[in-house]
Write an enzyme that holds these catalytic residues in place. Structure first.
Site, mmCIF file in Angstrom:
data_model
loop_
_atom_site.group_PDB
_atom_site.id
_atom_site.type_symbol
_atom_site.label_atom_id
_atom_site.label_comp_id
_atom_site.label_asym_id
_atom_site.label_seq_id
_atom_site.Cartn_x
_atom_site.Cartn_y
_atom_site.Cartn_z
ATOM 1 N N SER A 171 -4.198 0.732 -1.689
ATOM 2 C CA SER A 171 -3.086 -0.215 -1.616
ATOM 3 C C SER A 171 -2.843 -0.604 -0.172
ATOM 4 O O SER A 171 -3.103 0.195 0.753
ATOM 5 C CB SER A 171 -1.816 0.408 -2.198
ATOM 6 O OG SER A 171 -0.675 -0.403 -1.933
ATOM 7 N N TYR A 175 4.780 7.170 -2.726
ATOM 8 C CA TYR A 175 3.671 6.274 -3.085
ATOM 9 C C TYR A 175 2.826 5.964 -1.858
ATOM 10 O O TYR A 175 1.585 6.076 -1.894
ATOM 11 C CB TYR A 175 4.228 4.992 -3.694
ATOM 12 C CG TYR A 175 3.195 3.956 -4.044
ATOM 13 C CD1 TYR A 175 2.362 4.108 -5.141
ATOM 14 C CD2 TYR A 175 3.036 2.804 -3.258
ATOM 15 C CE1 TYR A 175 1.413 3.163 -5.467
ATOM 16 C CE2 TYR A 175 2.088 1.848 -3.576
ATOM 17 C CZ TYR A 175 1.265 2.025 -4.679
ATOM 18 O OH TYR A 175 0.328 1.074 -4.991
#
Length: 700
Positions: A577, A590
């Site tokens: 990501s 995250y």
């Protein structure tokens, strides 16, 4: 026994009401599809059918007789109208006048295009003269196991007479071609009451002047042979009786999963091979039998069987009574090398001055006592079909050896078919393989937007794909969609929780048993969470780390184990990501887990490089379309963080990017394809950001 019991008789599927409105050529198609729907009648791609039909000549307007015959390379079970070649019968008959004799028969193939009716582009097959010169309107040429068992028996002529009397004749072995067409014509002239002929070591021809009668006759002849074998072999032990006992089903599959990656690595020198495992009752009966090695060494008889399965199989040294997979693996390299040397010696013994060069010397079929049969080919469909053909060969050997003595094709005849110049020309006309042909990919999170788009991209380039996910319903829906578009052969699924070590190990055993191994791992399974640090619970932190860090470690570790066994390189693609490089508010768990992924990839790139394994990362950002992450709390949480609603979130992400463009799953899939393909063969340890531009995520 060679045949199904009487309760499984061939079914006559002809529907007079349906056929009533059909033209003669349409009845040919109907008959062909019916015959090809039962593999006891003919194998995939095997045999052919024809009809002589009166047509209007497009140039003269005259009524002319036209041969409709299955074109080269087709399959009667799935053929469509455009799969038939069409040729003027008067021109085919005129070819007799230019034929210069058996030593020149191959040149007759070059004359077939001159006989084409109505500019039909479908190439005529080598069997065209066999159909043309039978003076009857409808002709079937099938490869039923029961008939080939007769054809491959040492006293096949006497058996044919015993079973069929004068109704069905017999011709000695002759390679398919123009000369055999003339032999068949001569047989028909001398035996006007015969309804067909058995071709030694080849198959069955039957004929009639009506399409329905021809279909009925073909079924009746095959059924008669099946019934005869059922009686004659009822009290006889197949293949000399069993000397091995099969392992339990789970143990058989587990053993195959251990052997197949090792074999795959050994046989994937020129191109990556894909495997298939078969442990049906027929296969187990054969591999466990006393006479298996003797019969296997004789090779197959029918040319269609032989072309798919090579000169003979490789029998793997394995004792199911004392199953020692490690010992078998230790000796496997020598067995494969010995097979190669034997194949090269066969080539040298049989080659002609004008023979094509030596082809891949590795075996196609591997027989493992107590376990089953493994086949390897350039793609999954070919590996599966090769296995089907060898099962046909097993059925033939069972019948022929029970009532007589089985005989394979003479070695020189087998070579002359395998290295036939016409066959070589057909191979040279085949399209170049796709970029990922022979590659096998495991995609985690395979039912999600990025996972399914990546799987589709790989499938388009010729790969086989196993989709892994924990959502069974979404997994099934995704797999069904891809299988319908790309073939059920190349798509598999597994329910796999990436945090469950046993589940991950089992998934790799599955991919090994289904395809032979793995070349590409796309580690994509994920979650997303959003919370201020003071509201981030230990459970939420651990959940992110478990799935996004530990999960990526587990699936990579097991991939590396298979890569090492195969020793043919590989590629790992992490879908991380933008947040792994660029901090984001209210997402510490995250972002930290995604950063862990990226650094794990760097470490793996170092370890993988010496064995040709490349490890790279794709960093997406804000891929809302099709993503299950954006269907839950994460969407609400991110919308709240940025002070917008759900509808405005995508626009917000688009507008904040440098390029002002939305990012879709297909964009990530394109990067994942690049990193898995040879286009990036000199790249490892790299990161590709697919985020429409974010300066905070620049890698330097």
């Amino acid at each position: 026994m060679t045949t199904a019991p009487a309760t499984q008789r061939l079914e006559n599927k002809w529907d007079d009401a349906r056929a009533a409105s059909m033209s003669e050529s349409e009845k040919l198609l109907y008959r062909s599809n019916l015959l090809g729907s039962d593999k006891r009648i003919t194998n995939y791609g095997g045999g052919n059918t024809s009809a002589k039909v009166m047509e209007t000549d497009p140039l003269t307007g005259d009524t002319v007789e036209v041969l409709w015959v299955k074109g080269s390379g087709g399959d009667v079970g799935s053929i469509k109208m455009d799969g038939f070649a069409t040729l003027y019968m008067d021109k085919l008959n005129a070819l007799r006048g230019v034929y210069r004799g058996p030593e020149f028969e191959d040149e007759m193939v070059g004359f077939l295009p001159h006989c084409t009716f109505n500019l039909n582009p479908r190439a005529a097959s080598i069997d065209t003269p066999l159909h043309a010169y039978v003076p009857v309107k409808h002709v079937d040429h099938m490869h039923p196991d029961a008939i080939i068992a007769i054809a491959a028996a040492k006293d096949s002529k006497a058996l044919t007479q015993t079973i069929f009397g004068d109704e069905i004749g017999w011709l000695p072995w002759k390679r398919p071609g123009y000369e055999l067409g003339l032999w068949l014509s001569d047989f028909c002239a001398k035996n006007p009451d015969a309804k067909g002929v058995v071709l030694e070591s080849h198959g069955l021809f039957t004929w009639a002047d009506d399409a329905r009668e021809c279909y009925d006759l073909t079924l009746a002849v095959i059924q008669k042979a099946m019934d005869w074998f059922a009686v004659e072999t009822a009290s006889k032990a197949a293949f000399g009786g069993a000397i091995h006992t099969s392992l339990p089903a789970e143990a058989r599959r587990a053993t195959a999963a251990r052997l197949m990656p090792a074999i795959r690595g050994m046989v994937s020198g020129e191109q990556h091979m894909v495997g298939h495992f078969e442990d049906s009752d027929a296969v187990l009966e054969f591999v466990n039998a006393k006479d298996m090695e003797r019969l296997a060494a004789l090779g197959t008889s029918c040319p269609d069987h032989f072309l798919r399965t090579k000169i003979r199989p490789l029998v793997v040294s394995f004792d199911p009574a004392k199953p020692d997979v490690e010992a078998t693996l230790a000796g496997l390299a020598d067995e494969v090398a010995a097979y190669r040397e034997g194949y090269k010696a066969y080539y040298e013994r049989c080659k002609h001055d004008n023979s094509p060069g030596l082809r891949d010397p590795n075996a196609v079929v591997y027989l493992v006592p107590g376990v089953g049969m493994i086949t390897f080919a350039k793609d999954k469909a070919t590996a599966r079909i090769s296995a089907e053909f060898y099962v046909n060969a097993i059925n033939v050997m069972r019948g022929a050896d029970a009532v007589s003595e089985y005989q394979g094709l003479p070695e020189q005849e087998a070579f002359d078919i395998e290295y036939w110049l016409l066959e070589e020309a057909k191979l040279q006309r085949m399209p170049a393989p796709k970029a990922l042909a022979g590659r096998v990919a495991l995609v985690t999170g395979g039912a999600g937007g990025i996972g399914s788009a990546t799987a589709e991209r790989y499938l388009r380039e010729g790969a086989c794909v196993m989709l892994a996910d924990i959502d069974d319903a979404a997994l099934a829906e995704t797999a069904d969609n891809l299988a319908q578009r790309f073939s059920p052969d190349v798509v598999r699924t597994v329910n796999m929780n990436v945090t469950d070590e046993d589940a991950v190990i089992a998934a790799y055993a599955d991919i090994a048993a289904e395809f032979g191994g793995v070349d590409i791992l796309v580690s994509n399974a994920g979650i997303a969470s959003s919370a201020p640090i003071e509201e981030t619970t230990l459970a939420l932190w651990n959940k992110n780390m478990s799935i996004l860090s530990t999960g990526y470690f587990l699936v990579s570790r097991e991939a590396f184990k298979l890569f090492k066994v195969q020793d043919i390189g590989g590629s790992v693609v992490f879908v991380a990501s933008k947040n792994g490089l660029a901090a984001s508010p209210n997402a510490s768990a995250y972002c930290t887990a995604k950063a862990s992924e990226i650094h794990l990839a760097r470490c793996l790139a170092l370890e993988g490089a010496p064995m040709g394994v490349r490890v790279n990362v794709v960093n997406p950002d804000a891929v809302l379309k099709g993503s299950k992450i954006w269907q839950g709390e994460w969407l609400d949480q991110r919308a709240g963080t940025y002070g917008t609603d759900k509808d405005g979130l995508e626009a917000m992400y688009r507008d904040r990017s440098m390029l002002k463009r939305s990012v879709f799953p297909e964009d990530i899939a394109e990067a994942a394809y690049f990193l898995a393909s040879d286009l990036s063969a000199k790249s490892t340890g790299n990161i590709i950001n697919v985020d429409a531009g974010n300066v905070q995520a620049f890698t330097r």
